[in-house]
Design an enzyme around this catalytic site. Structure first.
Site, PDB file in Angstrom:
ATOM      1  N   GLU A   1       3.725   7.771   4.158  1.00 56.21           N
ATOM      2  CA  GLU A   1       3.143   6.900   3.116  1.00 56.21           C
ATOM      3  C   GLU A   1       2.364   7.618   2.273  1.00 56.21           C
ATOM      4  O   GLU A   1       1.489   7.020   1.537  1.00 56.21           O
ATOM      5  CB  GLU A   1       2.694   5.675   3.652  1.00 56.21           C
TER       6      GLU A   1
ATOM      7  N   SER B 140       4.783   0.072   5.170  1.00 54.44           N
ATOM      8  CA  SER B 140       5.786   0.081   3.875  1.00 54.44           C
ATOM      9  C   SER B 140       7.532   0.118   4.044  1.00 54.44           C
ATOM     10  O   SER B 140       7.971   0.478   3.168  1.00 54.44           O
ATOM     11  CB  SER B 140       5.554   1.410   3.068  1.00 54.44           C
TER      12      SER B 140
ATOM     13  N   TYR C 117       8.087  -1.988  -3.881  1.00 50.48           N
ATOM     14  CA  TYR C 117       7.332  -0.875  -4.718  1.00 50.48           C
ATOM     15  C   TYR C 117       8.186  -0.742  -5.882  1.00 50.48           C
ATOM     16  O   TYR C 117       7.939  -0.134  -6.890  1.00 50.48           O
ATOM     17  CB  TYR C 117       7.254   0.563  -3.949  1.00 50.48           C
TER      18      TYR C 117
ATOM     19  N   ARG D  62      -5.175  -7.843   5.911  1.00 47.73           N
ATOM     20  CA  ARG D  62      -4.132  -8.627   5.574  1.00 47.73           C
ATOM     21  C   ARG D  62      -3.367  -9.085   6.682  1.00 47.73           C
ATOM     22  O   ARG D  62      -2.745  -8.118   7.408  1.00 47.73           O
ATOM     23  CB  ARG D  62      -3.405  -7.928   4.386  1.00 47.73           C
TER      24      ARG D  62
ATOM     25  N   ASP E 230       0.292 -10.643   7.770  1.00 45.19           N
ATOM     26  CA  ASP E 230       1.678 -11.006   7.426  1.00 45.19           C
ATOM     27  C   ASP E 230       2.338 -11.767   8.258  1.00 45.19           C
ATOM     28  O   ASP E 230       2.391 -11.530   9.532  1.00 45.19           O
ATOM     29  CB  ASP E 230       2.452  -9.711   7.167  1.00 45.19           C
TER      30      ASP E 230
ATOM     31  N   GLU F 280       2.457  -8.873  11.424  1.00 40.15           N
ATOM     32  CA  GLU F 280       1.569  -7.753  12.043  1.00 40.15           C
ATOM     33  C   GLU F 280       0.100  -7.945  11.134  1.00 40.15           C
ATOM     34  O   GLU F 280      -0.021  -8.999  10.114  1.00 40.15           O
ATOM     35  CB  GLU F 280       2.094  -6.340  11.454  1.00 40.15           C
TER      36      GLU F 280
ATOM     37  N   ASN G 254      -2.562  -5.726   8.888  1.00 46.74           N
ATOM     38  CA  ASN G 254      -3.004  -4.458   8.191  1.00 46.74           C
ATOM     39  C   ASN G 254      -4.460  -4.308   7.906  1.00 46.74           C
ATOM     40  O   ASN G 254      -5.037  -4.992   7.151  1.00 46.74           O
ATOM     41  CB  ASN G 254      -2.256  -4.420   6.781  1.00 46.74           C
TER      42      ASN G 254
ATOM     43  N   GLY H  72      -2.213  -2.195   1.173  1.00 51.10           N
ATOM     44  CA  GLY H  72      -2.001  -1.569  -0.531  1.00 51.10           C
ATOM     45  C   GLY H  72      -3.027  -2.215  -1.113  1.00 51.10           C
ATOM     46  O   GLY H  72      -3.568  -3.067  -1.182  1.00 51.10           O
TER      47      GLY H  72
END
Length: 322
Positions: free
Chosen positions: A14, A143, A210, A248, A250, A262, A264, A268
């Site tokens: 990443e 990602s 992305y 964050r 998900d 998961e 994070n 991002g």
């Protein structure tokens, strides 16, 4: 003025995503409060040289070495306060299988899974019992790199080898069809929920994340009962995995039940990334969000504080756009 080093790059797959995050952070830092210093790294030696003289390290790293507690531990040894969660939480959340074990221990729904540490553990019968389709992913990756949706047994071996090429362990997770959502948390409070719809595939892959037009992301209003379940699950994960400052979570919503995928600890952080979008819906600009992250991190770890300002009154889940 606080000398803020934006640590970016790293050694993971990443790398480019991290550089983009770092550049966006540098542009958004308030020049009246901070001296922003880019610190691109590809090794521990570059980290040690780059942080010399810094008051604070703003982490724009993703993946191995940056998100797994390694950099955090180095910065703690050097006495440099840094953004986000600490060593233990970073390490826990980076290991998806371990994080899911903790999540399930709290009676929070998460899709069933297998984790293989070596290709010699390859067991198609175990995956058959898990049930197709499955998501095969690097256990510590992000990602969606190295990740594959596997619909049939004949596709499994190639997907597993692809994931092992990106990581030392591989997660095989039962695919859950439903509404993908992400729950951003800042200072222990949940921000407005974002719903995600991939426009080019049936899951949120790298292209959807992305590339322009790859996905539709918007603040959503959930039914009251579902919203409460989502909030409870997100905050329970945040606490159980020892997260601090921001994170964050998900999830997938299936039949009104939130399944956590998961957590994070360094999501991002470009201006258009999911957490800043959620913060924006709660009335926090990207610049102000970085302010909050820096000030809360300094409170968490000690360090030079910026000039005090009144605490912002940002809206939680209920304050977002419908």
């Amino acid at each position: 003025m606080i000398r803020v080093g934006v640590i970016m790059g790293g050694v993971s797959s990443e790398y480019e995503v991290s550089l983009n995050t770092g550049r966006e952070m540098l542009k958004a830092l308030d020049p009246a409060k901070y001296i922003g210093i880019p610190v691109p790294i590809t090794s521990r030696e570059e980290l040690l040289a780059g942080v010399n003289g810094l008051d604070f390290a703003l982490l724009a790293l993703h993946g191995t070495y940056g998100e797994d507690g390694t950099v955090q531990g180095t910065l703690e040894t050097l006495g440099i306060p840094y953004s986000g969660s600490g060593v233990l939480s970073s390490s826990l959340c980076m290991d998806k299988a371990l994080a899911k074990t903790v999540i399930r221990s709290q009676n929070i729904p998460t899709p069933d899974w297998l984790c293989w540490e070596h290709i010699s553990e390859y067991d198609p019968e175990a995956v058959q019992r898990l049930g197709y389709p499955v998501m095969v992913k690097p256990n510590s990756g992000g990602s969606s790199i190295g990740m594959t949706k596997v619909n049939h047994p004949q596709e499994l071996r190639g997907a597993v080898e692809k994931a092992f090429a990106a990581d030392r362990s591989v997660l095989i997770e039962r695919y859950t069809a439903g509404q993908e959502i992400t729950c951003s948390i800042l200072g222990g409070e949940m921000l407005p929920v974002i719903g995600i719809q991939s426009l080019g595939s049936d899951w949120f892959d790298y292209t959807a994340k992305y590339e322009q037009g790859g996905a539709e992301e918007q603040i959503i209003r959930l039914p009251a009962g579902v919203e409460e379940q989502v909030r409870a699950a997100a905050l329970a994960c945040y606490r159980a995995l020892k997260c601090t400052v921001y994170a964050r979570v998900d999830m997938l919503l299936a039949d009104g039940i939130p399944y956590v995928l998961e957590v994070n600890t360094l999501p991002g952080m470009t201006a258009t990334s999911l957490l800043p979008q959620s913060a924006g819906a709660a009335g926090l600009s990207f610049s102000r969000l970085l302010d909050e992250i820096i000030s809360r991190s300094l409170q968490e770890r000690g360090g030079i504080a910026a000039e005090s300002e009144p605490e912002p009154e940002y809206a939680g889940q209920g304050g977002g756009r419908s």
